[in-house]
Design an enzyme around this catalytic site. Sequence first.
Site, PDB file in Angstrom:
ATOM      1  N   ASP A 122       3.977  20.666  16.781  1.00 10.29           N
ATOM      2  CA  ASP A 122       3.114  19.750  16.022  1.00 10.29           C
ATOM      3  C   ASP A 122       1.673  20.240  16.012  1.00 10.29           C
ATOM      4  OD1 ASP A 122       4.848  17.439  15.283  1.00 10.29           O
ATOM      5  OD2 ASP A 122       5.118  17.307  17.457  1.00 10.29           O
TER       6      ASP A 122
ATOM      7  N   ASP B 132       3.620  25.805  20.651  1.00  9.17           N
ATOM      8  CA  ASP B 132       3.764  24.378  20.387  1.00  9.17           C
ATOM      9  C   ASP B 132       4.200  24.222  18.917  1.00  9.17           C
ATOM     10  OD1 ASP B 132       3.221  21.504  20.506  1.00  9.17           O
ATOM     11  OD2 ASP B 132       1.410  21.976  19.353  1.00  9.17           O
TER      12      ASP B 132
HETATM   13  C1  XBP Z   1       3.252  16.155  19.740  1.00  9.83           C
HETATM   14  C2  XBP Z   1       3.507  14.763  20.025  1.00  9.83           C
HETATM   15  C3  XBP Z   1       4.637  14.088  19.347  1.00  9.83           C
HETATM   16  C4  XBP Z   1       4.486  13.894  17.843  1.00  9.83           C
HETATM   17  C5  XBP Z   1       5.528  12.934  17.316  1.00  9.83           C
HETATM   18  O1  XBP Z   1       2.407  16.710  20.748  1.00  9.83           O
HETATM   19  O2  XBP Z   1       2.839  14.161  20.837  1.00  9.83           O
HETATM   20  O3  XBP Z   1       4.746  12.823  19.919  1.00  9.83           O
HETATM   21  O4  XBP Z   1       3.213  13.336  17.571  1.00  9.83           O
HETATM   22  O5  XBP Z   1       6.811  13.328  17.674  1.00  9.83           O
HETATM   23  P1  XBP Z   1       2.422  18.275  21.039  1.00  9.83           P
HETATM   24  P2  XBP Z   1       7.831  12.291  18.377  1.00  9.83           P
HETATM   25  O6  XBP Z   1       2.088  18.965  19.747  1.00  9.83           O
HETATM   26  O7  XBP Z   1       1.338  18.468  22.070  1.00  9.83           O
HETATM   27  O8  XBP Z   1       3.791  18.658  21.566  1.00  9.83           O
HETATM   28  O9  XBP Z   1       7.770  11.023  17.604  1.00  9.83           O
HETATM   29  O10 XBP Z   1       9.175  12.992  18.274  1.00  9.83           O
HETATM   30  O11 XBP Z   1       7.375  12.111  19.792  1.00  9.83           O
HETATM   31 MG    MG Z   2       0.438  20.107  19.145  1.00 12.94          MG
END
Ligand code: XBP
Ligand code: MG
Length: 256
Positions: A18, A16
């Site tokens: 983020d 992953d």
């Molecule tokens: C990440 C997210 C994303 C980010 C923001 O979740 O949910 O929405 O918060 O990015 P994970 P965007 O780590 O589980 O993939 O604004 O591009 O959605």
């Molecule tokens: Mg994440």
Amino acid sequence: MSTPARTAPLEAVIFDVDGTLVETERDGHRLAFNQAFAVHDLPYQWSEEEYGRLLATTGGHRRLAGYLESRGHDPAAAADLAAAVHRTKTALFVEWVRAGVGLTARPGAHRLIDGLRHAGVTVAVATTGRSAWVLPLLERLFGLGAFAVIVTGDDVERLKPDPQAYQLALDRLHLAPVAALAVEDSPPGLEAARAAGLGCVVVVSEYNRHHSFSGALAVVDSYDGCRGEEGRVHDGPGLTADSLLALHSAASSDAG
Ligand code: XBP
Ligand code: MG
């Protein structure tokens, strides 16, 4: 006669982004959402604490739409406004990523990725974030060549905790789930990986310190393996290619 354990070699690790490869949320996405609210003359600003609660909804667009509805915007208007604010947020965040502002890889992430590649294990990404910022961020911090496959929120209809991003990554890698592991930081990410049939190691991110992560193969507070608050973190050198190979081998023997 006993049946031999069904073991599969570890061929790929799917990360992953983020919270897992980079702590993007509190001082990255949150600030971009807040600046976008101001650009659209909306009277909202997300505090660190409130944003932590809002992260239960994955996907910036969905997070915004749910929030706007909760503030009394009717659902159709909330969806349109969320789309517009999210476009602005994405453009701002892309600018920051390209300018190299403040976002660095989590300590030890490079070491683990290099170690996996050196051990012949393919490295891939499955995120629900948008490709507009994911690709330049990965390029700047790791080089896109580090990843055999990159699945983003633009490639799927259903975001985590749905397994679609992981299933698509496995399809593109031409691998069955038993031949791969996921590395995640959050409950929706763990749920998505498990629903895709993957074993999952959790490297807990700053917003997820208080979750229990049952069902993970291992839970560490950092790639360097610091001990967690509840003592649920192993001692030793932290996550390495060898430790992931060992976790995967133990899990696939158990499943066999
Ligand atoms: C990440 C997210 C994303 C980010 C923001 O979740 O949910 O929405 O918060 O990015 P994970 P965007 O780590 O589980 O993939 O604004 O591009 O959605
Ligand atoms: Mg994440």
